[in-house]
Design an enzyme around this catalytic site. Structure first.
Site, PDB file in Angstrom:
ATOM      1  N   ASN A 156      29.980  33.208  32.844  1.00 13.86           N
ATOM      2  CA  ASN A 156      29.696  34.152  34.218  1.00 13.86           C
ATOM      3  C   ASN A 156      30.499  35.083  35.468  1.00 13.86           C
ATOM      4  OD1 ASN A 156      27.814  36.360  31.890  1.00 13.86           O
ATOM      5  ND2 ASN A 156      26.929  33.709  32.347  1.00 13.86           N
ATOM      6  N   GLU A 157      31.152  34.970  34.986  1.00 14.74           N
ATOM      7  CA  GLU A 157      31.901  34.921  37.235  1.00 14.74           C
ATOM      8  C   GLU A 157      31.657  36.237  37.415  1.00 14.74           C
ATOM      9  OE1 GLU A 157      34.098  32.824  37.565  1.00 14.74           O
ATOM     10  OE2 GLU A 157      35.194  32.546  35.765  1.00 14.74           O
ATOM     11  N   ALA A 158      32.292  35.893  39.629  1.00 15.38           N
ATOM     12  CA  ALA A 158      31.621  36.806  39.722  1.00 15.38           C
ATOM     13  C   ALA A 158      31.848  38.419  39.097  1.00 15.38           C
ATOM     14  CB  ALA A 158      32.259  36.696  41.742  1.00 15.38           C
TER      15      ALA A 158
ATOM     16  N   THR B 137      38.097  29.627  39.743  1.00 16.39           N
ATOM     17  CA  THR B 137      37.676  28.472  38.030  1.00 16.39           C
ATOM     18  C   THR B 137      39.198  27.801  37.412  1.00 16.39           C
ATOM     19  OG1 THR B 137      35.762  30.074  37.951  1.00 16.39           O
ATOM     20  CG2 THR B 137      36.380  28.138  36.198  1.00 16.39           C
TER      21      THR B 137
END
Length: 642
Positions: free
Chosen positions: A166-168, A185
């Protein structure tokens, strides 16, 4: 166990920290504590004849945890037959038997070594077609819900604050889904995949919503490289730009950290803002320098009001007025500066970082990779050599995995052409070249190089290291290629330190009997090689401590390739003029295989020579800002007392 420690946090600590945090001295102890909590939960569920539903993570952080769970199974009879697990994520697309798949990771780290039933562990499928992913993710969540939800979730944290993948920008209500991976990432993972171009752009991840529904969450983080994002997650605002900050709103989440990962938390970094402390010399120096830098004032310009208004009135009351404290810290910092890293002969050394005697010292510089010495302390090495000391360099590893495939082919081809040109009758080089060329032409992503290719790559780096030593004046007999066995796996994942690594290290120390040892304390190295190399040096030094010659041996730690010492930590600062900065750059340029396209770039897009220069200049600028002499650059060292 963890919860009882959290409850000891003071009201002041809770004022700064919005998530329960537990700090251990080292990650191995932290992993054991978390493993005990998991084992206790499994056993409670067994006594209740219920399944224990665990959410599991991959990456370097949980490796120690899984190793301890395996030990508990094998040595203390912990059974996993009632455990049902769901992994957070998987790269997409990804074959399950790939060296980089999380299926393979979990089997190698845990599942193959315990009695969990194969039908009871679940990992997102990296072989689905895109049209299948939506229904698959819904079914993945439904399986968790049918079991009553996850009892405990293990998390790591990315450099940008991601949990799972769950990225920014991920929302709190995000579901399990296919996501695009952030550039940060992908860069962090690129070493595993042999370059950014081979690194997956997408992954399947458990959503934030499902993570927040877990009954108990433990997030693991080790190392100084995670310290900034840990502070932002624990003490900052809840924001989608730092998904881990969402955990502030979970009623049973704990961050389990080692000292390095926790180092930027307020209660550790600036404890005088949290509670009344005992002002040690180290804390006084750190507080005063932090105050001067934050106020953008030279040390000697700080006032009583500055101390009072910034939470340091008790220091002022104990040791003030401000002028007295300022002059003491100014003098201590000034005394770290020396143009004589081996000690200045026939001089009063009482206020210098190094001894004047013996005037000619034997110096042993340990370099984890074949270029760390010149990158991190090239100016100091050149000065030691020019000032008449006997300088040895021990290259601890071959560094072969950091050489691009086309470089290896180019050098192998050169040998064949050389033999042909000068009529050297030797078919073996041609056979090796053909074998290497055939392998590299058909090499799969992340496939381990064959021995011949690794040897060629190692020779390239050995030649570059030798050229650098000659450039600074170190003769061949003082160049030592150690080739520590732990490194020679052919992959970015190395073996643990072994007896052979320590023996090779101690044998070299005993052979040279140095008055000074320099070793890399640059533990932000994302691949861990520096840490293992440093552990080998530490262990060897401890074992050799009873030897008579060790009474005269001082150990200095350098940084520079990945990070730099804080100005409050520095015990020896070696200044460089503009010409010396350029000389160091030329020395770094001898490592041509690491220029214009580094295989393991890390998250820093600059080349290593640029990183080194910028860090050295920044250190010099800090001294200047604090009111000391202004130099073009500085290399910094901290002494290790054993």
């Amino acid at each position: 166990m963890l919860k009882s420690i959290i409850d000891k946090a003071t009201g002041f600590e809770k004022r700064f920290e919005n998530i329960g945090t537990v700090v251990f001295e080292i990650s191995t102890e932290a992993s054991k504590a978390v493993a005990k909590e998991i084992a206790d939960l499994i056993r409670v569920k067994q006594s209740q004849k219920q399944p224990c539903v665990l959410g599991l993570a991959t990456g370097s952080s949980p490796k120690g945890l899984y190793a301890e769970l395996v030990r508990l199974h094998k040595e203390e009879g912990l059974s996993f037959k009632n455990v049902i697990s769901f992994n957070l994520d998987e790269y997409y697309p990804m074959e399950p038997d790939s060296v980089n798949s999380y299926v393979r990771f979990m089997k190698e780290q845990l599942f193959n070594h315990v009695d969990i039933l194969p039908e009871n562990y679940h990992i997102p499928d990296g072989l689905l077609s895109k049209v299948e992913i939506g229904n698959y993710c819904d079914a993945y969540e439904a399986k968790i819900e049918a079991l009553g939800g996850l009892d405990l979730q293990i998390l790591g944290i990315g450099g940008n604050g991601h949990i799972g993948f769950n990225e920014a920008g991920s929302l709190q209500n995000s579901k399990t889904r296919l996501v695009a991976l952030d550039h940060i990432t992908r860069v962090a993972a690129s070493g595993d995949f042999g370059g950014l171009e081979n690194t997956p752009r997408t992954a399947i991840t458990l959503g934030v919503k499902k993570i927040m529904e877990v009954k108990r969450i433990i997030l693991l983080a080790w190392g100084e490289g995670k310290s900034n994002i840990i502070k932002a997650s624990v003490e900052g605002q809840v924001t989608s730009q730092v998904p881990a900050s969402y955990l502030q709103e979970h009623n049973n989440a704990t961050f389990v950290l080692d000292q390095a990962a926790a180092s930027k938390l307020t209660r550790i970094n600036t404890p005088w803002l949290v509670e009344k402390i005992e002002w040690t010399d180290k804390l006084v120096r750190k507080a005063v320098l932090s105050l001067a830098l934050s106020l953008k004032k030279p040390i000697l310009m700080l006032t009583d009001d500055d101390y009072i208004e910034n939470g340091m009135s008790d220091l002022l009351a104990d040791s003030g007025p401000a002028y007295d404290i300022n002059i003491k810290i100014f003098n201590k910092l000034q005394n770290t500066i020396t143009g004589w890293p081996g000690g200045k002969p026939n001089a009063d050394d009482s206020k210098r970082p190094e001894r004047s005697e013996p005037s000619k010292k034997r110096v042993l510089v340990f370099s984890p990779h074949p270029d760390d010495d010149i990158i991190s302390m090239g100016g100091t090495i050149k000065r030691l050599q020019e000032q008449g000391h006997e300088v040895h360099v021990g290259y601890q590893t071959s560094g072969n995995i950091a050489v691009a495939d086309d470089e290896a082919l180019r050098f192998a081809n050169f040998v064949c052409d050389y033999n042909d040109k000068f009529g050297i009758e030797n078919s073996e080089p041609l056979n090796i070249y053909k074998k290497a060329a055939t392998f590299l032409k058909n090499k799969k992503s992340s496939e381990i190089d064959i021995a011949e290719v690794r040897f060629i790559k190692g020779l390239i780096r050995k030649g570059e290291a030798r050229a650098t030593c000659h450039f600074v004046g170190i003769p061949d007999q003082q160049i030592h290629f150690m080739e520590l066995p732990f490194y020679e796996t052919g992959t970015i994942k190395k073996n643990p330190i072994g007896i052979a690594d320590i023996k090779i290290t101690s044998d070299l120390i005993e052979k040279i009997k140095p008055h000074q040892i320099y070793a890399a304390g640059d533990l932000a190295d994302p691949h861990g090689t520096h840490k293992v190399c440093l552990d080998a040096v530490f262990q060897a030094v401890k074992e050799l401590k009873p030897k008579k010659f060790m009474k005269e041996c001082w150990v200095w730690l350098y940084r520079g390739a990945w990070q730099e010492w804080g100005v409050d930590e520095i015990e020896m600062a070696v200044p460089m003029g503009p010409d010396q900065v350029l000389e160091k750059r030329k020395g770094i340029f001898k490592h041509q295989s690491q220029k214009d396209g580094v295989v393991f770039q890390g998250t820093d897009s600059r080349e290593f020579w640029q990183r080194a220069e910028d860090r050295n200049k920044e250190t010099a600028n800090l001294y200047d800002q604090l009111g000391l002499s202004h130099y073009a650059a500085m290399e910094a060292f901290v002494r290790w007392h054993y």
